[in-house]
Design a protein around this motif. Structure first.
Motif, PDB file in Angstrom:
ATOM      1  N   GLY A  19       1.747   6.846   5.190  1.00  0.00           N
ATOM      2  CA  GLY A  19       2.690   6.063   4.602  1.00  0.00           C
ATOM      3  C   GLY A  19       2.437   5.771   2.979  1.00  0.00           C
ATOM      4  N   GLN A  20       2.800   4.817   2.453  1.00  0.00           N
ATOM      5  CA  GLN A  20       2.860   4.704   1.061  1.00  0.00           C
ATOM      6  C   GLN A  20       2.284   3.314   0.409  1.00  0.00           C
ATOM      7  N   CYS A  21       1.648   3.263  -0.781  1.00  0.00           N
ATOM      8  CA  CYS A  21       1.086   2.097  -1.225  1.00  0.00           C
ATOM      9  C   CYS A  21       1.103   1.971  -2.667  1.00  0.00           C
ATOM     10  N   ALA A  22       1.292   0.528  -3.143  1.00  0.00           N
ATOM     11  CA  ALA A  22       1.462   0.426  -4.477  1.00  0.00           C
ATOM     12  C   ALA A  22       0.873  -0.928  -4.802  1.00  0.00           C
ATOM     13  N   PHE A  23       0.604  -1.026  -6.280  1.00  0.00           N
ATOM     14  CA  PHE A  23      -0.134  -2.133  -6.630  1.00  0.00           C
ATOM     15  C   PHE A  23       0.547  -2.753  -7.771  1.00  0.00           C
ATOM     16  N   SER A  30       6.507  -5.964 -10.944  1.00  0.00           N
ATOM     17  CA  SER A  30       6.846  -4.695 -10.199  1.00  0.00           C
ATOM     18  C   SER A  30       5.881  -4.000  -9.714  1.00  0.00           C
ATOM     19  N   LEU A  31       5.803  -3.380  -8.724  1.00  0.00           N
ATOM     20  CA  LEU A  31       4.842  -2.559  -8.101  1.00  0.00           C
ATOM     21  C   LEU A  31       4.918  -1.022  -8.520  1.00  0.00           C
ATOM     22  N   ILE A  32       3.701  -0.503  -8.988  1.00  0.00           N
ATOM     23  CA  ILE A  32       3.628   0.677  -9.343  1.00  0.00           C
ATOM     24  C   ILE A  32       2.996   1.437  -8.038  1.00  0.00           C
ATOM     25  N   PRO A  33       3.716   2.622  -7.718  1.00  0.00           N
ATOM     26  CA  PRO A  33       3.004   3.485  -6.403  1.00  0.00           C
ATOM     27  C   PRO A  33       1.886   3.932  -6.655  1.00  0.00           C
ATOM     28  N   PHE A  34       1.003   4.257  -5.885  1.00  0.00           N
ATOM     29  CA  PHE A  34       0.057   5.160  -5.989  1.00  0.00           C
ATOM     30  C   PHE A  34       0.279   6.674  -5.677  1.00  0.00           C
ATOM     31  N   GLY A  35       1.151   6.774  -5.029  1.00  0.00           N
ATOM     32  CA  GLY A  35       1.870   8.187  -4.548  1.00  0.00           C
ATOM     33  C   GLY A  35       0.830   8.603  -3.800  1.00  0.00           C
ATOM     34  N   HIS A  36       0.454  10.161  -4.067  1.00  0.00           N
ATOM     35  CA  HIS A  36      -0.265  10.918  -3.022  1.00  0.00           C
ATOM     36  C   HIS A  36      -1.635  10.387  -2.682  1.00  0.00           C
ATOM     37  N   PHE A 207      -1.475  -5.853  -3.681  1.00  0.00           N
ATOM     38  CA  PHE A 207      -1.683  -4.521  -3.013  1.00  0.00           C
ATOM     39  C   PHE A 207      -0.576  -4.427  -1.908  1.00  0.00           C
ATOM     40  N   PHE A 208       0.243  -3.372  -1.738  1.00  0.00           N
ATOM     41  CA  PHE A 208       1.202  -3.478  -0.780  1.00  0.00           C
ATOM     42  C   PHE A 208       1.204  -2.042  -0.221  1.00  0.00           C
ATOM     43  N   LEU A 209       1.258  -2.040   1.363  1.00  0.00           N
ATOM     44  CA  LEU A 209       1.220  -0.883   1.866  1.00  0.00           C
ATOM     45  C   LEU A 209       2.537  -0.905   2.767  1.00  0.00           C
ATOM     46  N   LYS A 220       3.687  -3.417   7.693  1.00  0.00           N
ATOM     47  CA  LYS A 220       3.873  -3.779   6.282  1.00  0.00           C
ATOM     48  C   LYS A 220       2.436  -4.428   6.001  1.00  0.00           C
ATOM     49  N   ILE A 221       1.555  -4.140   5.107  1.00  0.00           N
ATOM     50  CA  ILE A 221       0.334  -4.565   4.772  1.00  0.00           C
ATOM     51  C   ILE A 221       0.339  -5.182   3.468  1.00  0.00           C
ATOM     52  N   VAL A 222      -0.069  -6.447   3.286  1.00  0.00           N
ATOM     53  CA  VAL A 222      -0.022  -7.128   2.038  1.00  0.00           C
ATOM     54  C   VAL A 222      -1.393  -7.788   1.686  1.00  0.00           C
ATOM     55  N   VAL A 223      -2.194  -7.327   0.628  1.00  0.00           N
ATOM     56  CA  VAL A 223      -3.397  -7.920   0.180  1.00  0.00           C
ATOM     57  C   VAL A 223      -2.969  -8.766  -1.045  1.00  0.00           C
ATOM     58  N   PRO A 224      -2.607 -10.068  -1.276  1.00  0.00           N
ATOM     59  CA  PRO A 224      -2.272 -10.885  -2.326  1.00  0.00           C
ATOM     60  C   PRO A 224      -2.914 -10.559  -3.614  1.00  0.00           C
ATOM     61  N   GLN A 225      -4.246 -10.644  -3.451  1.00  0.00           N
ATOM     62  CA  GLN A 225      -5.338 -10.536  -4.581  1.00  0.00           C
ATOM     63  C   GLN A 225      -6.235  -9.498  -4.316  1.00  0.00           C
ATOM     64  N   LEU A 226      -6.183  -8.330  -5.018  1.00  0.00           N
ATOM     65  CA  LEU A 226      -7.178  -7.251  -4.811  1.00  0.00           C
ATOM     66  C   LEU A 226      -7.764  -6.809  -6.052  1.00  0.00           C
ATOM     67  N   THR A 227      -9.070  -7.001  -6.176  1.00  0.00           N
ATOM     68  CA  THR A 227      -9.591  -6.387  -7.483  1.00  0.00           C
ATOM     69  C   THR A 227     -10.314  -5.128  -7.720  1.00  0.00           C
ATOM     70  N   PHE A 228     -10.109  -4.314  -8.263  1.00  0.00           N
ATOM     71  CA  PHE A 228     -10.494  -2.926  -8.611  1.00  0.00           C
ATOM     72  C   PHE A 228     -11.754  -3.011  -9.567  1.00  0.00           C
ATOM     73  N   GLY A 229     -12.690  -2.545  -9.613  1.00  0.00           N
ATOM     74  CA  GLY A 229     -13.775  -2.570 -10.713  1.00  0.00           C
ATOM     75  C   GLY A 229     -14.973  -2.090 -10.009  1.00  0.00           C
ATOM     76  N   GLY A 230     -15.995  -1.800 -10.739  1.00  0.00           N
ATOM     77  CA  GLY A 230     -17.516  -1.515 -10.670  1.00  0.00           C
ATOM     78  C   GLY A 230     -17.766  -0.084 -10.390  1.00  0.00           C
ATOM     79  N   GLU A 231     -18.841   0.387  -9.790  1.00  0.00           N
ATOM     80  CA  GLU A 231     -18.982   1.705 -10.142  1.00  0.00           C
ATOM     81  C   GLU A 231     -18.264   2.668  -9.181  1.00  0.00           C
ATOM     82  N   GLY A 232     -18.466   4.003  -9.427  1.00  0.00           N
ATOM     83  CA  GLY A 232     -17.824   4.867  -8.577  1.00  0.00           C
ATOM     84  C   GLY A 232     -16.595   5.272  -9.200  1.00  0.00           C
ATOM     85  N   GLY A 233     -15.868   6.146  -8.446  1.00  0.00           N
ATOM     86  CA  GLY A 233     -14.569   6.789  -8.951  1.00  0.00           C
ATOM     87  C   GLY A 233     -14.706   7.597 -10.096  1.00  0.00           C
ATOM     88  N   ASP A 234     -15.380   8.580  -9.923  1.00  0.00           N
ATOM     89  CA  ASP A 234     -15.530   9.815 -10.959  1.00  0.00           C
ATOM     90  C   ASP A 234     -14.346  10.777 -10.943  1.00  0.00           C
TER      91      ASP A 234
END
Length: 273
Positions: A19-23, A30-36, A207-209, A220-234
């Motif tokens: 599928g496809q998801c966006a944030f 508007s929602l920005i797609p994550f793409g791949h 978050f929208f998927l 259709k999957i929706v998370v109305p409030q999602l916070t990205f942060g913290g460690e990781g994601g090199d």
């Protein structure tokens, strides 16, 4: 006896998700797609065991669960503004550059093959404060007061860097170099961004998927409030180029949004029939 003992379940209940998801960043419309990308839902709860003191083994007589925690891990490869912001905890803004008319920049004590970055400003302090120039045009390079031919140096106009690859005959090991150049203006409409690294501790949004599964019910999957942060994601900035697309991972925490309907505070999934 051949066959199953009981009636098998419908194979349509098996799931091969895609599928496809966006944030949608907080404060935007508007929602920005994550793409791949791939997205994984994670959940946990805190377990508290109640043990009896009435026997030597202190056996468990009850278990309480509480403090539900949910999250979404997104691994994505498309290098758009969303990935830049999430993977670098950055502000992504349009890049602007004031025009630089014909100018000379001095580089004392240079050696062959060193990189010389062209910058704006009329003094050493101004040049040190400059973030560098793009789209530069070099008109001449002198080494120890001698103008050298273009074949003896390289100029990367896009990054504004000059490298002298052939030292003039008879020149000292260290020589003063002067580069004459200019640079054009860059406006905020030029589709050129600047990424201000590590400028935000977290990014919150919706978050929208939308699933488009190879097998299984699409949702259709929706998370109305999602916070990205913290460690990781090199994030790899240089790789050998022979492997797969470089991906980044962002881990988001699901937070309750009490402006939603009861039961939808953390999110919801709707079957798309």
């Amino acid at each position: 006896m051949a066959g199953a003992v009981f009636k098998p379940l419908d194979p349509k209940l098996l799931n091969k998700p895609s599928g496809q998801c966006a944030f949608q960043l907080r404060g935007t419309s508007s929602l920005i797609p994550f793409g791949h990308a791939t997205a994984t839902f994670k959940k946990s709860s805190t377990k508290t065991e109640i043990r009896t003191p009435e026997e030597p083994g202190n056996g468990i007589i009850a278990t309480d669960y509480g403090q539900l925690t949910g999250g979404v891990d997104v691994e994505f490869g498309t290098m758009n503004t969303l990935r830049l912001a999430l993977s670098h905890l950055a502000n992504v803004k349009p890049f602007t550059q004031a025009i630089v008319p014909a100018k000379e920049q001095s580089f004392p004590g240079v050696m062959v093959n060193e990189w010389l970055e062209l910058k704006a400003g009329d003094t050493a302090i101004d040049e040190a404060a400059s973030i560098g120039l793009i789209g530069t045009v070099v008109t001449s390079v002198t080494v120890g007061g001698e103008v050298i031919p273009p074949a003896t140096y390289r100029h990367d106009s896009k990054s504004g860097v000059v490298q002298i690859v052939v030292w003039p005959e008879g020149a000292d090991v260290n020589e003063d170099v002067v580069v004459s150049f200019s640079a054009p203006a860059v406006t905020g409409t030029a589709s050129t961004n600047v990424v201000e690294l590590l400028q935000t501790l977290s990014l919150t949004g919706r978050f929208f998927l939308r699933q488009n599964n190879l097998r299984g019910t699409n949702r259709k999957i929706v998370v109305p409030q999602l916070t990205f942060g913290g460690e990781g994601g090199d994030v790899q900035w240089i790789a050998d180029g022979s492997g797969e697309v470089v991906k980044a991972t962002a881990s988001g925490s699901m937070e309750a949004d009490y402006t939603q309907k009861a039961g939808y505070e953390y999110g919801y999934m709707i079957d798309l029939l």
